[in-house]
Design a protein around this motif. Structure first.
Motif, short mmCIF file in Angstrom:
data_model
loop_
_atom_site.label_atom_id
_atom_site.label_comp_id
_atom_site.label_asym_id
_atom_site.label_seq_id
_atom_site.Cartn_x
_atom_site.Cartn_y
_atom_site.Cartn_z
N ARG A 134 0.85 -1.20 0.00
CA ARG A 134 0.00 0.00 0.00
C ARG A 134 0.88 1.24 0.00
O ARG A 134 1.13 1.86 1.02
CB ARG A 134 -0.96 -0.05 1.19
N ASN A 135 1.32 1.60 -1.20
CA ASN A 135 2.28 2.68 -1.37
C ASN A 135 1.65 4.04 -1.15
O ASN A 135 0.61 4.36 -1.73
CB ASN A 135 2.88 2.64 -2.78
N ASN A 136 2.32 4.87 -0.36
CA ASN A 136 1.95 6.26 -0.22
C ASN A 136 2.32 7.00 -1.50
O ASN A 136 2.69 6.39 -2.51
CB ASN A 136 2.66 6.86 1.01
N TRP A 137 2.27 8.31 -1.46
CA TRP A 137 2.48 9.13 -2.65
C TRP A 137 3.95 9.14 -3.06
O TRP A 137 4.85 9.09 -2.23
CB TRP A 137 2.02 10.55 -2.36
N TYR A 138 4.20 9.22 -4.38
CA TYR A 138 5.57 9.31 -4.89
C TYR A 138 6.05 10.76 -4.81
O TYR A 138 5.35 11.68 -5.24
CB TYR A 138 5.64 8.86 -6.35
#
Length: 283
Positions: A134-138
C-alpha cells in the motif's frame, strides 16, 4: 524461481527490474509489458502482457512462481484490467501475487482508493497467496508543481496543513524487491511510506532551496485552486482530481509515516529535498 514484473517499462517497474537484477540471475526475471519493443534495454526476458487483452496474459505468466502486479494507470478501467491479471495468475499456478495498492485501501476516503480496494478483494477471493504494498504518494509526483512554483514564484494548493509521507519510486521499488526476494510476506498488507510526513510549507522550503530563492506556499480554497489549475491549462477533470486529492491530504489520508518501508528496505527513505532535486534534474 521465476518472477514476472508487469508494467515493467513504467517508471516504477524499471526500478523493480533493476533491483531484482541486482539480487538474482537475469534468467529468473521476466518483464511483462504492453509494448515489448520498449523493454529491450531491461536485460531480462520480455513477454507481451496487455491488461486489456487477457489472451496475452497466459503466456506472460507461464512458469511464473511470483508476479508483481503494478496497478494500471487508466483510472476507471483498472478493476477489469486487474481482474484479468489475477485470473491469469491463478490459472498459471502462481504461488505469490504482490500488488501495488493505496494507503489503507480498505478503509479510507482517498480518492484513488476504490479501485485498489476492489482489486484487493479480487485477489483475496482468488485464493492466490498475496502481499499488498500500500504505497503512499511518490515524491516525483511533485515535479510539475515544483516546476510551476519555480516559474511563478509561488507554490499553490488547497491541502492546508495536511501532511504527505512520500518516498521516491526507487524507495517503493526497493520495498517490492525485498518482498519478492524475501520470505514470510504472504498474507501481509504493508502500509509503505516515507520516514517523514511533510507539509506543503515544507515542500515550498525544499523548492526554495533548489531554486535558490524564497518560494512560499499559498493555500487556496478548493474553488480557487480548481480555477487556478484550469487557468494554467490543466483539464477540468484533472483539476478536479488534484483538488480532491488535496482535500484528502488536508484530512490526513497520506500522513502516515509508518516506518514499514524503512524496515523492509533496511535503510532510511530518501529525504524530500533530495528526491525532488533528483527528479527535477531528470525531468
Amino acid at each position: 524461481m521465476t518472477i514476472v514484473v508487469t508494467g515493467a517499462t513504467g517508471r516504477l517497474g524499471r526500478h523493480v527490474v533493476a533491483g531484482l537484477r541486482a539480487k538474482l540471475p537475469a534468467g529468473q526475471v521476466v518483464a511483462a509489458v504492453r509494448s515489448p519493443e520498449k523493454a529491450a534495454d531491461l536485460g531480462v526476458e520480455v513477454r507481451e502482457a496487455d491488461y486489456d487483452r487477457p489472451e496475452t496474459l497466459d503466456a506472460a505468466f507461464a512458469g511464473a512462481s511470483k508476479v508483481l502486479l503494478i496497478s494500471g494507470t487508466e483510472v476507471g478501467r483498472r478493476v477489469p484490467q486487474h481482474q484479468a491479471v489475477v485470473d491469469a495468475a491463478a490459472k498459471a499456478g502462481v504461488t505469490h501475487l504482490v500488488y501495488t495498492s493505496a494507503p489503507h485501501a480498505d478503509d479510507t476516503s482517498l480518492v484513488l482508493a476504490p479501485e485498489h480496494k476492489a482489486t484487493e478483494e479480487i485477489i483475496r477471493a482468488s485464493g492466490v497467496p498475496f502481499t499488498f504494498l500500500r504505497n503512499n504518494w511518490y515524491t516525483e509526483n511533485y515535479v510539475q508543481p515544483a516546476q510551476q512554483a519555480i516559474a511563478t514564484g509561488v507554490l499553490t494548493g488547497s491541502a492546508g496543513r495536511g501532511r504527505v509521507a512520500s518516498a521516491t519510486r526507487a524507495d517503493f521499488a526497493a520495498g517490492a524487491v525485498a518482498v519478492l526476494t524475501g520470505e514470510g510476506h504472504e498474507g501481509e498488507a504493508y502500509e509503505l511510506a516515507g520516514d517523514v510526513a511533510w507539509t506543503f510549507d515544507d515542500l515550498a522550503a525544499e523548492i526554495s532551496a533548489i531554486a535558490g530563492r524564497e518560494i512560499p506556499y499559498r493555500n487556496l480554497t478548493a474553488d480557487e485552486h480548481r480555477a487556478a489549475l484550469i487557468e494554467a491549462g490543466v483539464p477540468a477533470e484533472t483539476a478536479g482530481f488534484v483538488v480532491a486529492l488535496d482535500r484528502n491530504i488536508a484530512e490526513g489520508t497520506l500522513a502516515g509515516a509508518t516506518g514499514e518501508l524503512r524496515a523492509l528496505i533496511g535503510r532510511p527513505t530518501t529525504p524530500l529535498g533530495e528526491g525532488l532535486a533528483a527528479a527535477l534534474t531528470e525531468a
